[in-house]
Design a protein around this motif. Structure first.
Motif, PDB file in Angstrom:
ATOM      1  N   PHE A 144       0.821  -1.207   0.000  1.00  0.00           N
ATOM      2  CA  PHE A 144       0.000   0.000   0.000  1.00  0.00           C
ATOM      3  C   PHE A 144       0.861   1.265   0.000  1.00  0.00           C
ATOM      4  N   VAL A 145       1.902   1.279   0.830  1.00  0.00           N
ATOM      5  CA  VAL A 145       2.777   2.449   0.889  1.00  0.00           C
ATOM      6  C   VAL A 145       3.582   2.575  -0.392  1.00  0.00           C
ATOM      7  N   GLY A 146       4.210   1.476  -0.806  1.00  0.00           N
ATOM      8  CA  GLY A 146       5.020   1.518  -2.018  1.00  0.00           C
ATOM      9  C   GLY A 146       4.199   1.808  -3.258  1.00  0.00           C
ATOM     10  N   GLY A 147       3.083   1.103  -3.387  1.00  0.00           N
ATOM     11  CA  GLY A 147       2.219   1.341  -4.542  1.00  0.00           C
ATOM     12  C   GLY A 147       1.619   2.726  -4.528  1.00  0.00           C
ATOM     13  N   GLY A 148       1.223   3.209  -3.340  1.00  0.00           N
ATOM     14  CA  GLY A 148       0.639   4.543  -3.252  1.00  0.00           C
ATOM     15  C   GLY A 148       1.630   5.640  -3.586  1.00  0.00           C
ATOM     16  N   LEU A 149       2.852   5.536  -3.047  1.00  0.00           N
ATOM     17  CA  LEU A 149       3.878   6.533  -3.367  1.00  0.00           C
ATOM     18  C   LEU A 149       4.222   6.513  -4.859  1.00  0.00           C
ATOM     19  N   ALA A 150       4.364   5.315  -5.406  1.00  0.00           N
ATOM     20  CA  ALA A 150       4.678   5.216  -6.832  1.00  0.00           C
ATOM     21  C   ALA A 150       3.557   5.800  -7.684  1.00  0.00           C
ATOM     22  N   ALA A 318       9.609   6.546 -10.672  1.00  0.00           N
ATOM     23  CA  ALA A 318       8.484   6.496  -9.738  1.00  0.00           C
ATOM     24  C   ALA A 318       8.452   5.188  -8.964  1.00  0.00           C
ATOM     25  N   ALA A 319       8.932   4.101  -9.559  1.00  0.00           N
ATOM     26  CA  ALA A 319       8.947   2.806  -8.875  1.00  0.00           C
ATOM     27  C   ALA A 319      10.142   2.663  -7.941  1.00  0.00           C
ATOM     28  N   LEU A 320      11.286   3.218  -8.324  1.00  0.00           N
ATOM     29  CA  LEU A 320      12.509   3.001  -7.553  1.00  0.00           C
ATOM     30  C   LEU A 320      12.609   3.897  -6.328  1.00  0.00           C
ATOM     31  N   VAL A 321      12.040   5.103  -6.371  1.00  0.00           N
ATOM     32  CA  VAL A 321      12.115   5.987  -5.196  1.00  0.00           C
ATOM     33  C   VAL A 321      11.442   5.350  -3.976  1.00  0.00           C
ATOM     34  N   PRO A 322      10.184   4.923  -4.054  1.00  0.00           N
ATOM     35  CA  PRO A 322       9.597   4.256  -2.880  1.00  0.00           C
ATOM     36  C   PRO A 322      10.281   2.946  -2.536  1.00  0.00           C
ATOM     37  N   SER A 323      10.831   2.255  -3.537  1.00  0.00           N
ATOM     38  CA  SER A 323      11.550   1.008  -3.243  1.00  0.00           C
ATOM     39  C   SER A 323      12.746   1.288  -2.344  1.00  0.00           C
ATOM     40  N   PHE A 324      13.480   2.357  -2.644  1.00  0.00           N
ATOM     41  CA  PHE A 324      14.622   2.734  -1.812  1.00  0.00           C
ATOM     42  C   PHE A 324      14.176   3.123  -0.408  1.00  0.00           C
ATOM     43  N   LEU A 325      13.126   3.925  -0.315  1.00  0.00           N
ATOM     44  CA  LEU A 325      12.664   4.400   0.991  1.00  0.00           C
ATOM     45  C   LEU A 325      12.187   3.248   1.878  1.00  0.00           C
ATOM     46  N   ILE A 326      11.423   2.326   1.304  1.00  0.00           N
ATOM     47  CA  ILE A 326      10.907   1.196   2.084  1.00  0.00           C
ATOM     48  C   ILE A 326      12.045   0.269   2.493  1.00  0.00           C
ATOM     49  N   ALA A 327      12.978   0.020   1.585  1.00  0.00           N
ATOM     50  CA  ALA A 327      14.098  -0.866   1.892  1.00  0.00           C
ATOM     51  C   ALA A 327      14.936  -0.308   3.032  1.00  0.00           C
ATOM     52  N   GLN A 328      15.194   0.997   3.014  1.00  0.00           N
ATOM     53  CA  GLN A 328      15.993   1.590   4.078  1.00  0.00           C
ATOM     54  C   GLN A 328      15.236   1.599   5.415  1.00  0.00           C
ATOM     55  N   THR A 329      13.928   1.760   5.357  1.00  0.00           N
ATOM     56  CA  THR A 329      13.128   1.666   6.579  1.00  0.00           C
ATOM     57  C   THR A 329      13.229   0.269   7.183  1.00  0.00           C
ATOM     58  N   ALA A 330      13.158  -0.743   6.322  1.00  0.00           N
ATOM     59  CA  ALA A 330      13.261  -2.126   6.801  1.00  0.00           C
ATOM     60  C   ALA A 330      14.640  -2.399   7.389  1.00  0.00           C
ATOM     61  N   VAL A 331      15.689  -1.881   6.758  1.00  0.00           N
ATOM     62  CA  VAL A 331      17.044  -2.066   7.282  1.00  0.00           C
ATOM     63  C   VAL A 331      17.175  -1.398   8.644  1.00  0.00           C
ATOM     64  N   LEU A 332      16.636  -0.186   8.777  1.00  0.00           N
ATOM     65  CA  LEU A 332      16.694   0.535  10.050  1.00  0.00           C
ATOM     66  C   LEU A 332      15.994  -0.230  11.166  1.00  0.00           C
ATOM     67  N   LEU A 333      14.825  -0.812  10.860  1.00  0.00           N
ATOM     68  CA  LEU A 333      14.048  -1.544  11.860  1.00  0.00           C
ATOM     69  C   LEU A 333      14.575  -2.954  12.090  1.00  0.00           C
ATOM     70  N   GLY A 334      15.451  -3.429  11.178  1.00  0.00           N
ATOM     71  CA  GLY A 334      15.903  -4.807  11.295  1.00  0.00           C
ATOM     72  C   GLY A 334      14.833  -5.807  10.924  1.00  0.00           C
ATOM     73  N   VAL A 335      14.049  -5.491   9.905  1.00  0.00           N
ATOM     74  CA  VAL A 335      12.953  -6.355   9.467  1.00  0.00           C
ATOM     75  C   VAL A 335      13.320  -7.019   8.146  1.00  0.00           C
TER      76      VAL A 335
END
Length: 391
Positions: A144-150, A318-335
């Protein structure tokens, strides 16, 4: 140490290397640059070379958080033995290999997480409910977040009343702001993890939130200004360079996230031998991803690029910007997170913005989601069943 125990440790290490290779050769090594190849911004072989380098770098300097979560955070009260680690890696890598061979979108994050939890619970561990809630929230929110941002980005980029020297530059500035605050190994005091903003703060006589915000703003404006100048000077070439930079950052993020799925199960073993440092394990996992990207990813990139050939540079951005943001969020949270899920969701969002609902295949989405859920359930059942029977 007995020869049989040493042999088991070697088998576990080889299983981890194979998992790293599968990750590099599979979707995690292919998806970051497939949109760029589909948009004719870079050749397939060059994309595989670059994604391998950046994946290796991400694994070494950002891989500790997810590795720690996979190795020690999914089950409480139990540490996986050597045989349990081998079972986990064999199930995860085996299911991924089946997915690559058959074309089903089986996600590494789901298979490894499911098998670790299954084996750990079978050995008498307790569920780590807090971590499960965190992981589940990220997995459910990602589409939802990735698709919505894209969707939002793809809706703005083609508009004539919003010049790309402003819209694309703003996106680049946002990415620069995030990158300035990302934690990298060795940038902190005493070789600990730290950010670029933290490095700047240590060079100034004053510190505090205002300094961090100001440093972030300066770096974001510098990146955005450079991209704005480049796009104004050379519109098509500027978009291509932005796309390549984003692909590199997503590949870097993929390495930092996915290496934990390969080497994370090994971490409990390091507690028993206390010989091999975690950094060496991350380097080994990164090397496996690099070799997998160079030897196995070109075929996957070429295949995926055909699906992405209609994207063009704007929809790819448009697809890669949210991909980067979500991936870095997951790395930060350790998910542990699936790059299949991240990139596919973003591509669906960008496609819907341009082509409407007709551009989105409901059947394909349902098959993909079913494969993700099924791979997690199957990995859990196999892990639990094998552990109960043999461990």
């Amino acid at each position: 140490m007995e020869a049989s125990v040493i042999a088991l440790f070697l088998v576990a290490g080889l299983a981890s290397l194979f998992m790293s290779w599968v990750i590099g050769a599979g979707s995690s090594g292919a998806t970051p640059f497939a949109p760029a190849v589909g948009a004719n911004a870079v050749s397939t072989m060059r994309a595989a070379f670059v994604v391998g380098i950046f994946g290796f770098a991400g694994a070494v300097v950002q891989g500790s958080n997810v590795s720690e979560a996979v190795g020690r955070g999914l089950v409480d009260g139990v540490s996986l033995p050597v045989t349990g680690v081998i079972v986990v890696l064999a199930i995860g890598a085996g299911l991924m290999a089946i997915g690559i061979t058959t074309g089903y979108p089986i996600a590494t994050a789901f298979t490894v997480t499911g098998s670790v939890v299954g084996v750990g619970l079978a050995l008498g561990g307790s569920p780590a409910w807090g971590k499960y809630a965190e992981i589940g929230a990220v997995w459910v929110a990602t589409p939802f977040v990735g698709g919505g941002l894209a969707y939002g980005i793809a809706s703005v980029l083609p508009r004539e009343d919003v010049p790309e020297r402003y819209s694309v530059a703003s996106l680049a500035g946002l990415v620069g702001a995030v990158l300035a605050n990302v934690q990298f190994a060795y940038l902190g005091p005493g070789g600990a993890a730290g950010s670029l903003v933290g490095v700047i703060q240590r060079q100034l006589p004053v510190t505090g939130l205002s300094v961090a915000v100001s440093s972030t703003a300066v770096l974001a404006l510098a990146v955005g200004g450079l991209v704005s100048w480049d796009v104004r000077r050379d519109p098509s070439g500027g978009l291509r360079r932005v796309l390549l930079a984003l692909g590199s950052l997503v590949a870097f993020s993929a390495g930092g996230s996915q290496v934990g799925l390969a080497v994370g199960p090994l971490l409990p073993l390091l507690d028993t031998v206390d010989v091999v440092p975690v950094t060496a394990v991350l380097v080994g996992g990164g090397a496996g991803i690099l070799v997998g990207s160079w030897t196995g990813a070109p075929r996957m990139i070429k295949s995926l690029a055909q699906d992405y050939s209609s994207l063009g540079p704007r929809r790819s951005i448009a697809a890669l910007v949210p991909s980067f943001l979500i991936a870095q969020t997951a790395v930060l949270l350790g998910v542990p997170v699936s790059f299949n899920e991240i990139v596919v969701s973003a591509i669906i969002g960008s496609g819907a913005a341009v082509g409407g609902r007709d551009a989105v295949s409901t059947r394909k989405i349902l098959v993909t989601v079913g494969a993700w859920a099924g791979s997690f359930a199957l990995a859990f059942v196999l892990g639990y069943g094998v552990a109960m029977a043999a461990l």
